[in-house]
Design a protein around this motif. Structure first.
Motif, mmCIF file in Angstrom:
data_model
loop_
_atom_site.group_PDB
_atom_site.id
_atom_site.type_symbol
_atom_site.label_atom_id
_atom_site.label_comp_id
_atom_site.label_asym_id
_atom_site.label_seq_id
_atom_site.Cartn_x
_atom_site.Cartn_y
_atom_site.Cartn_z
ATOM 1 N N LEU A 128 29.148 -43.892 28.119
ATOM 2 C CA LEU A 128 30.024 -43.900 27.158
ATOM 3 C C LEU A 128 29.520 -42.828 26.147
ATOM 4 C CD1 LEU A 128 29.987 -47.730 26.664
ATOM 5 C CD2 LEU A 128 31.731 -46.347 27.771
ATOM 6 N N MET A 130 26.571 -42.546 24.450
ATOM 7 C CA MET A 130 25.238 -42.958 23.658
ATOM 8 C C MET A 130 24.126 -42.310 24.225
ATOM 9 S SD MET A 130 26.180 -46.836 23.378
ATOM 10 C CE MET A 130 25.263 -47.580 21.865
ATOM 11 N N ILE A 201 32.506 -48.807 18.038
ATOM 12 C CA ILE A 201 33.096 -47.843 18.995
ATOM 13 C C ILE A 201 32.731 -48.691 20.342
ATOM 14 C CG2 ILE A 201 33.495 -45.692 19.721
ATOM 15 C CD1 ILE A 201 32.845 -44.758 16.957
ATOM 16 N N MET C 50 15.787 -35.293 17.804
ATOM 17 C CA MET C 50 16.604 -36.069 18.903
ATOM 18 C C MET C 50 15.244 -36.457 19.738
ATOM 19 S SD MET C 50 19.061 -35.011 22.292
ATOM 20 C CE MET C 50 18.265 -33.760 23.016
ATOM 21 N N VAL C 53 13.511 -39.316 17.873
ATOM 22 C CA VAL C 53 14.299 -40.593 17.792
ATOM 23 C C VAL C 53 14.306 -41.230 19.099
ATOM 24 C CG1 VAL C 53 16.688 -41.539 17.848
ATOM 25 C CG2 VAL C 53 15.743 -40.095 15.743
ATOM 26 N N SER C 229 29.697 -35.782 19.023
ATOM 27 C CA SER C 229 29.671 -37.333 19.440
ATOM 28 C C SER C 229 29.729 -38.021 18.083
ATOM 29 C CB SER C 229 28.521 -37.820 20.289
ATOM 30 O OG SER C 229 28.938 -39.333 20.405
ATOM 31 N N PRO C 230 30.520 -39.073 17.734
ATOM 32 C CA PRO C 230 31.633 -39.630 18.756
ATOM 33 C C PRO C 230 32.866 -39.055 18.654
ATOM 34 C CG PRO C 230 31.640 -40.559 16.413
ATOM 35 C CD PRO C 230 30.624 -39.758 16.610
ATOM 36 N N ILE C 302 21.866 -37.166 8.995
ATOM 37 C CA ILE C 302 22.833 -38.004 9.173
ATOM 38 C C ILE C 302 23.663 -37.799 10.245
ATOM 39 C CG2 ILE C 302 24.375 -39.421 8.121
ATOM 40 C CD1 ILE C 302 23.098 -38.998 5.574
ATOM 41 N N THR C 305 21.980 -38.548 13.512
ATOM 42 C CA THR C 305 21.892 -39.787 14.070
ATOM 43 C C THR C 305 23.155 -40.518 14.557
ATOM 44 O OG1 THR C 305 20.482 -40.045 12.217
ATOM 45 C CG2 THR C 305 20.837 -41.785 13.143
ATOM 46 N N VAL C 306 24.171 -40.177 14.033
ATOM 47 C CA VAL C 306 25.477 -40.350 14.317
ATOM 48 C C VAL C 306 25.770 -40.016 16.007
ATOM 49 C CG1 VAL C 306 27.965 -40.271 14.214
ATOM 50 C CG2 VAL C 306 26.721 -40.362 12.252
ATOM 51 N N TRP C 307 25.445 -38.772 16.030
ATOM 52 C CA TRP C 307 25.380 -38.156 17.532
ATOM 53 C C TRP C 307 24.756 -38.953 18.367
ATOM 54 C CZ3 TRP C 307 24.707 -32.307 18.353
ATOM 55 C CH2 TRP C 307 25.165 -31.781 19.678
ATOM 56 N N LEU C 308 23.548 -39.516 17.868
ATOM 57 C CA LEU C 308 22.547 -39.993 18.990
ATOM 58 C C LEU C 308 23.058 -41.374 19.265
ATOM 59 C CD1 LEU C 308 19.266 -37.989 18.066
ATOM 60 C CD2 LEU C 308 20.763 -37.791 19.969
ATOM 61 N N SER C 309 23.579 -42.077 18.468
ATOM 62 C CA SER C 309 23.676 -43.533 18.576
ATOM 63 C C SER C 309 25.160 -44.228 18.675
ATOM 64 C CB SER C 309 23.179 -44.071 17.205
ATOM 65 O OG SER C 309 23.744 -43.782 16.052
ATOM 66 N N VAL C 310 26.126 -43.355 18.469
ATOM 67 C CA VAL C 310 27.354 -43.801 18.455
ATOM 68 C C VAL C 310 27.986 -43.174 19.976
ATOM 69 C CG1 VAL C 310 29.692 -44.007 17.455
ATOM 70 C CG2 VAL C 310 27.400 -43.860 16.237
ATOM 71 N N PRO C 311 28.648 -44.142 20.648
ATOM 72 C CA PRO C 311 29.307 -43.782 22.044
ATOM 73 C C PRO C 311 30.663 -42.942 21.501
ATOM 74 C CG PRO C 311 30.045 -46.039 21.609
ATOM 75 C CD PRO C 311 28.782 -45.644 20.450
ATOM 76 N N ARG C 312 31.199 -42.370 22.507
ATOM 77 C CA ARG C 312 32.452 -41.593 22.252
ATOM 78 C C ARG C 312 33.621 -42.496 22.183
ATOM 79 N NH1 ARG C 312 31.770 -39.282 26.663
ATOM 80 N NH2 ARG C 312 30.291 -37.767 26.038
ATOM 81 N N ILE C 313 34.361 -42.139 21.097
ATOM 82 C CA ILE C 313 35.702 -42.928 20.975
ATOM 83 C C ILE C 313 36.546 -42.430 21.834
ATOM 84 C CG2 ILE C 313 36.495 -41.169 19.176
ATOM 85 C CD1 ILE C 313 37.161 -43.854 17.768
ATOM 86 N N ARG C 314 37.631 -43.319 22.153
ATOM 87 C CA ARG C 314 38.615 -42.966 23.201
ATOM 88 C C ARG C 314 39.635 -42.109 22.619
ATOM 89 N NH1 ARG C 314 40.935 -48.117 25.945
ATOM 90 N NH2 ARG C 314 42.837 -47.321 24.743
#
Lengths: 376, 152, 346, 144, 154
Positions: A128, A130, A201, C50, C53, C229-230, C302, C305-314
């Motif tokens: 996904l 992550m 998400i 990365m 984290v 990402s996301p 910041i 952190t978004v890049w590393l923790s949030v899945p890709r949006i459709r």
């Protein structure tokens, strides 16, 4: 039918070949995908890229040797595979394992289940997009592998259990390690779980996607967490208890939501239940011999079996069955493996219709494919 | 009622029904109507003179298990794909490795090995010493050869 | 006194024109060096951050703390064979990475950087419509990515390029509207609100405080613009292998790789300039550049952190988000900005 | 049977921020990495990797050759004085196919063949057949 | 790269390139079977391959330098391995991880497994083990680094 075909002619569908080397096919799955823009119209899985003829080689080897090929089937949960094979082999050869060995096997199988689900969770996160939960999962998995190394000397393809027991006994140190692990792990698991489910998400990628109706699931002979996530309460550990599962107190997680998220939640709940089983088993483990002397040392290669035995166990992927046929010789006559992932994968033809590419990836992620077992 | 040749209990305590191959489909659909909706496994066994096909059926609600066995001398068995969708890949696999032809299967191709592979490996008379190679054509499809050729 | 004038003074013994041409030349060289340093720093920071984290250590074998890691990577990429795939569209395939890189450098050229002690103003371009110039310049990079995707004749690359187009179209509008709100706010204080330097200098209170909604919209749009990402639709490595850059290798790929990190830095810098007061700081204005860097690095972290923790949006939700949520929100934000400008007169 | 509950819905954006915090706070934890060539984790006693052979103990019974699942062990004639090994045959191991399954160690009646902790066996040549003599040597000596 | 004619500058440049190459081996995300999980484990926090600059697992063969053939190469997969190898840009390196790719491993009696990936692609370093522990694989990668810098004769 005819109308549909005519429609197909009018539209131009892009054919896309995903795999065998593709980052999110978990190994060597090849998906022939027909695309209409971003929408997947048809998906045809092509397998066999890891067909290692395990069934054939098992026929060429002694009963005790076949174990290493079972280790390498579902290679992330080698312990569960060993349990599955030995359930069949011991019935065929009439060598029951002693009580203590059975308890050890339960502990190992449940730890193996946790390890397998952790690999799945990390890889699913990567699918996904992550990046981080993968690492947290592997840190925890490494602790389990550490226990395995301490017990049997190998990390992944353990080859720990033998016909009629286990190769080595567990000692105080190992029991301490397992207890420490079961104490720490639930908190860490919650953390990993939250890193997934708090994300909007992540939820939007999984909720309501890939709905698998229970009747379809049965038609395709889907088993394991996928079946339970479709609302059918079925688990071999409860339905046909093997080893000492009937003496343990645990629940089978079920979800009636049928979607990707349900499968995700069921697997995480299974991990929690596995911890529960390990905690109980480590306390209840009795003293006694850990192997059956009928199958030790040079007797290992003189075991003869006759008849037909089918044994089912609950592997992390689903119902793992081994069908052993012996002709009275020292080598099995026919070994047939019911691999749960193969049936679970076959349902992707049904699930992967009219979804987006991103959803197809998410769906194939929740199926939890391990190709050593699909292709054997 | 379908004629069952022999009813025994196996070593693992499962009911085994032996049936002639003409009555196989009738028996399977009978069982399906009785709740055995889960076709777990199709196994082909090479008994040298004949081929044996074993079906493992499962009733999820009553938690019952039944094993159906049939034999064939001419490598042909009716296909169960009309009754169970899971039979599709199972039968393809058995055709691939065992060489059992399931009559009426909509897409009876090899599952693991390429179509041009010679022989069925799980047969007892399969010659392991004859090495076959697989190459890839331009469309990404495979074909088997005895000739190592390019890239090997 | 800014860098350009200083350089011109230095070359003054030559004629006026030659001096200025030389000054511009040297300033461009400085700029490219600055951009390279920024990229190296960014990639190093990302890999270290990365790693930490993810409970790892990160590069530490090459040089102290792995500081020379990027040098090794650069040397390797330079020495690699650059494959030109069969069936490519030759010219676009070759120039696409250059477009990305040039777009990046151009955008950096337009930003104002504030003062830095004895050097004086670091700003390079002085134009009274630099806001418009800036947004024109950052629109160049996606063109390179789309060209790359279309020209390499690879289905993954084409899909990546198509996603890139969808992404750019849907996020340009809310981003621009939220910038218009800023320009409106600034117009109350300065006569040249379209001049970036004036726009930044006019923030006594950073615009991010009255304009929280605008800040959010702009930040999300800038994440999307930088395409990680996301919102890494074009790359989406678990779905489309490497998206538009699938067929690129060697230094050509290196340019895309640098472009990605460069655009993260660029977008963070833009957010800090436009919304967080940029080079305005609490103490002496001499350290403006330092303030700007600090704000940018915090934003970059910041973003990581978004890049590393949030899945890709459709992709469809992504386009929906752009048109159905961010656009109305940004319009509401515009109205709020108008009210503030007229009524309160910040 | 328990039904798994869907986790309660977070406010949009707030949930994502929480997830970001869960991930981001790991920067305050110590890395768990073991820096391999310099630091090594204590090796568990039972850890098994390269096969060793004690030439004096081997009686040449060929059980290990029989039990080996993947034909990695072959018996070899070695001229060596050993009263217990009348046939003068010793196993050689092809480590290029050995799966360290430990069946040979398990079956050996005299514990002559055993698995050790040595794991640094990578090479640049595809030659992994260890002769009986080499099996009793350490890895560095074999390379020589 | 061509070998220099012995001039000081060429040698230094050559050495610098070798240094760069050996310290920035980007592997291809290419897992075949069991060993792939151990390959993931060297990427993971416990045995952090990023320390050697190799954490950038690229999905596209065009951007990677190192192919870790992790897991059994079946005959059906072999042409694909070959193609992936050909798609990689020079200089490229191959590590054969696990006994399956070295000589067929446990499946060497069978009909569908390639007995050694070196029949299909040239291999630089062989890492035996089934599967090799992360430590063993790291040792293999370090051996490859040494090989690139011409420091080893193992």
């Amino acid at each position: 039918m005819i109308q549909e075909e005519q429609k197909n002619e009018h539209r131009e569908w892009t054919e896309l070949n995903m795999g065998p080397q593709h980052p999110s096919t978990h190994g060597v799955l090849r998906l022939k995908v027909k695309l209409d823009g971003e929408t997947v119209k048809e998906v045809e899985p092509i397998i066999g890229y890891l067909h290692r003829n395990a069934e054939k080689i098992c026929e060429l080897d002694y009963y005790c040797d076949s174990l290493i090929y079972f280790d390498r089937m579902d290679y992330v949960a080698a312990m569960n595979m060993e349990v599955g094979y030995l359930e069949a082999a011991e019935k065929l050869l009439n060598i029951p394992p002693p009580e203590r060995a059975q308890w050890i096997r339960v502990i190992m199988a449940e730890l193996g289940r946790i390890a397998a689900h952790l690999v799945w969770a990390g890889a699913f996160g990567l699918d996904l997009g992550m990046l981080s939960p993968f690492f947290y999962c592997f840190v925890q998995r490494e602790k389990i592998l550490r226990i395995f190394t301490e017990i049997c000397g190998s990390r992944q393809e353990t080859n720990y259990m033998s016909i009629g027991g286990v190769y080595q006994d567990i000692n105080e140190n190992i029991i301490y390690m397992i207890e420490e692990f079961t104490k720490e792990f639930p908190d860490k698991l919650e953390e990993i779980f939250n890193a997934f489910v708090k994300n909007d998400i992540f939820m939007s990628r999984n909720k309501g996607i890939g709905i698998l109706e229970p009747d379809v699931a049965i038609q395709y002979a889907v088993t394991g967490p996928m079946l339970r996530a479709s609302g059918i309460e079925y688990d071999v550990r409860k339905a046909e208890p093997y080893l000492v599962y009937d003496k343990l107190n645990f629940d089978i997680p079920v979800s009636y939501k049928k979607d990707n998220l349900a499968r995700f939640l069921v697997r995480f709940e299974e991990m929690r239940q596995s911890v529960r089983i390990v905690k109980q088993a480590i306390k209840k483990i009795p003293d006694g011999p850990y192997f059956n002397p009928k199958a030790k040392k040079s007797l290992m290669i003189r075991l003869r079996g006759e008849g037909e035995v089918y044994a089912r166990t609950e592997s992390p992927k689903g119902e793992f069955g081994v069908y052993l046929v012996g002709d009275g010789g020292v080598k099995p006559y026919r070994v047939r493996v019911r691999s749960p992932s193969l049936r679970n994968l076959s349902v992707i033809r049904h699930l992967g219709k009219d979804v987006l590419i991103a959803d197809l990836i998410a769906i194939s992620g929740t199926i939890d494919l391990v190709f050593g077992e699909v292709d054997r | 009622m379908v004629e069952v040749l022999e009813e025994t209990t196996g070593k693992d305590g499962r009911k085994v029904l032996k049936v002639a191959k003409e009555n196989l489909l009738a028996l399977l659909s009978d069982l399906k109507d009785n709740g055995f909706t889960h076709l777990s496994l199709i196994t082909g066994i090479d008994r040298k003179s004949k081929l044996e096909v074993v079906y493992h059926l499962h009733n999820l609600t009553k938690n019952e298990y039944v094993v159906v066995k049939t034999e064939t001398l001419d490598e042909r068995v009716p296909s169960a794909t009309g009754l169970f969708k899971s039979a599709d890949w199972d039968e393809r696999e058995q055709y691939d490795l065992m060489g059992i032809v399931f009559e009426g299967h909509p897409n009876l191709k090899r599952l693991f090995l390429p179509d041009s592979w010679v022989g069925h490996p799980l047969r007892k008379n399969y010659d392991l010493s004859k090495v076959q190679y697989i190459n890839m054509d331009e469309n990404g499809d495979d074909y088997a050869t005895f000739d190592p050729g390019d890239g090997w | 006194m800014d860098v350009l004038t200083r350089l011109a003074h230095f070359f003054a013994p030559l004629t006026h024109y030659v001096a200025y041409i030389l000054a511009y030349l040297f300033e461009s060289i400085f700029l490219v060096i600055f951009v390279t340093i920024v990229l190296v720093f960014m990639i190093y920071l990302f890999r270290k951050y990365m790693a930490r984290v993810q409970l790892r250590i990160g590069p530490n074998r090459v040089g102290k703390f792995g500081l020379l890691q990027l040098m090794a990577d650069g040397l390797k990429l330079a020495g690699k064979e650059s494959i030109l795939p069969k069936g490519r569209d030759d010219l676009p395939f070759r120039i696409a990475p250059l477009i990305v890189f040039i777009g990046l450098v151009m955008s950096f050229a337009i930003l104002p950087y504030g003062d830095f002690y004895w050097i004086g103003s670091l700003t390079i371009t002085h134009s009274n419509v630099s806001v418009i110039l800036l947004f024109a310049a950052i629109a160049i990079m996606p063109i390179g990515e789309i060209l790359a995707g279309v020209s390499s004749r690879n289905k993954y690359a084409i899909l990546g390029a198509l996603r890139g187009v969808a992404k750019d179209v849907s996020f340009e509008v809310p981003m621009m509207i939220s910038v218009i709100a800023l320009v409106m706010m600034a117009s109350a204080r300065t006569s040249e609100p379209l001049n970036l330097s004036d726009l930044v200098s006019s923030q006594i209170i950073p615009f991010g405080i009255p304009e929280v909604i605008g800040l959010l919209v702009f930040f999300i749009s800038m994440i999307a613009r930088a395409s990680y990402s996301p919102f890494d639709m074009g790359e989406s490595d678990s779905e489309l292998v490497s998206g538009h850059s699938t067929e690129y290798s060697g230094m050509r790929f290196g340019m895309f790789y640098m472009g990605l990190f460069g655009s993260i830095f660029l977008s963070s810098m833009m957010v800090s300039l436009l919304y967080l007061g940029g080079y305005n700081g609490p103490f002496s204005s001499d350290a403006g550049f330092v303030y700007l860097l600090i704000k940018t690095v915090v934003l970059v972290l910041i973003a990581f952190t978004v890049w590393l923790s949030v899945p890709r949006i459709r992709i469809d939700r992504f386009v929906n988000m752009g048109w159905k949520y961010l656009l109305p929100i940004s319009i509401i934000n515009l109205i709020i900005a108008g009210i503030i400008t007229l009524g309160v007169g910040l | 049977m328990i039904e798994v509950k869907e986790p309660k819905k977070e406010l949009p954006l707030v949930g994502t921020l929480k997830a970001m915090w869960i991930v981001g706070k790991h920067i305050f934890q110590k890395p768990v990495t073991t820096q391999y060539p310099e630091e090594r984790k204590p090796m568990p006693d039972r850890f098994r990797f390269r096969i060793f052979l004690s030439l004096d103990d081997c009686v040449g019974c060929t059980l290990c050759e029989q039990v080996c699942p993947n034909l990695s062990i072959h018996m070899n004639k070695v001229e060596r004085e050993n009263p217990r090994n009348k046939r003068k045959i010793y196993p050689d191991v092809n480590f290029g196919t050995c799966t360290v399954c430990r069946n040979c160690e398990e079956i050996c009646p005299t514990d002559a063949i055993y698995l050790t902790h040595v794991f640094e066996t990578s090479r640049t040549r595809n030659s992994f057949t260890y002769s009986p003599d080499e099996l009793s040597l350490s890895e560095d000596e074999v390379i020589k | 790269m061509k070998t220099g004619d012995g001039g000081v500058v060429t040698t230094t440049l050559e050495q610098a390139m070798e240094w760069g190459r050996s310290n920035s081996l980007w592997p291809l995300t290419f897992g075949l079977a069991c060993c792939a999980i151990e390959m993931m484990a060297i990427q993971a926090a416990d045995m952090d391959i990023a320390r050697f600059g190799s954490e950038v697992f690229r999905n596209s063969p065009r951007q990677s330098d190192l192919m870790i053939v992790a897991g059994t190469v079946t005959k059906k997969m072999a042409p694909r391995v070959r193609r992936l190898y050909e798609e990689m840009p020079y200089p490229k390196y191959v590590i054969a991880m696990g006994v399956c790719v070295i000589q067929g491993g446990p499946y060497n009696q069978g009909y569908s497994v390639v007995l050694g990936v070196d029949k299909v692609v040239p291999v630089d370093v062989y890492v035996p083990g089934c599967p090799p522990t992360p430590e063993a694989l790291t040792h293999g990668i370090m051996l490859l680094q040494k090989k690139i810098r011409n420091e080893t004769d193992r």
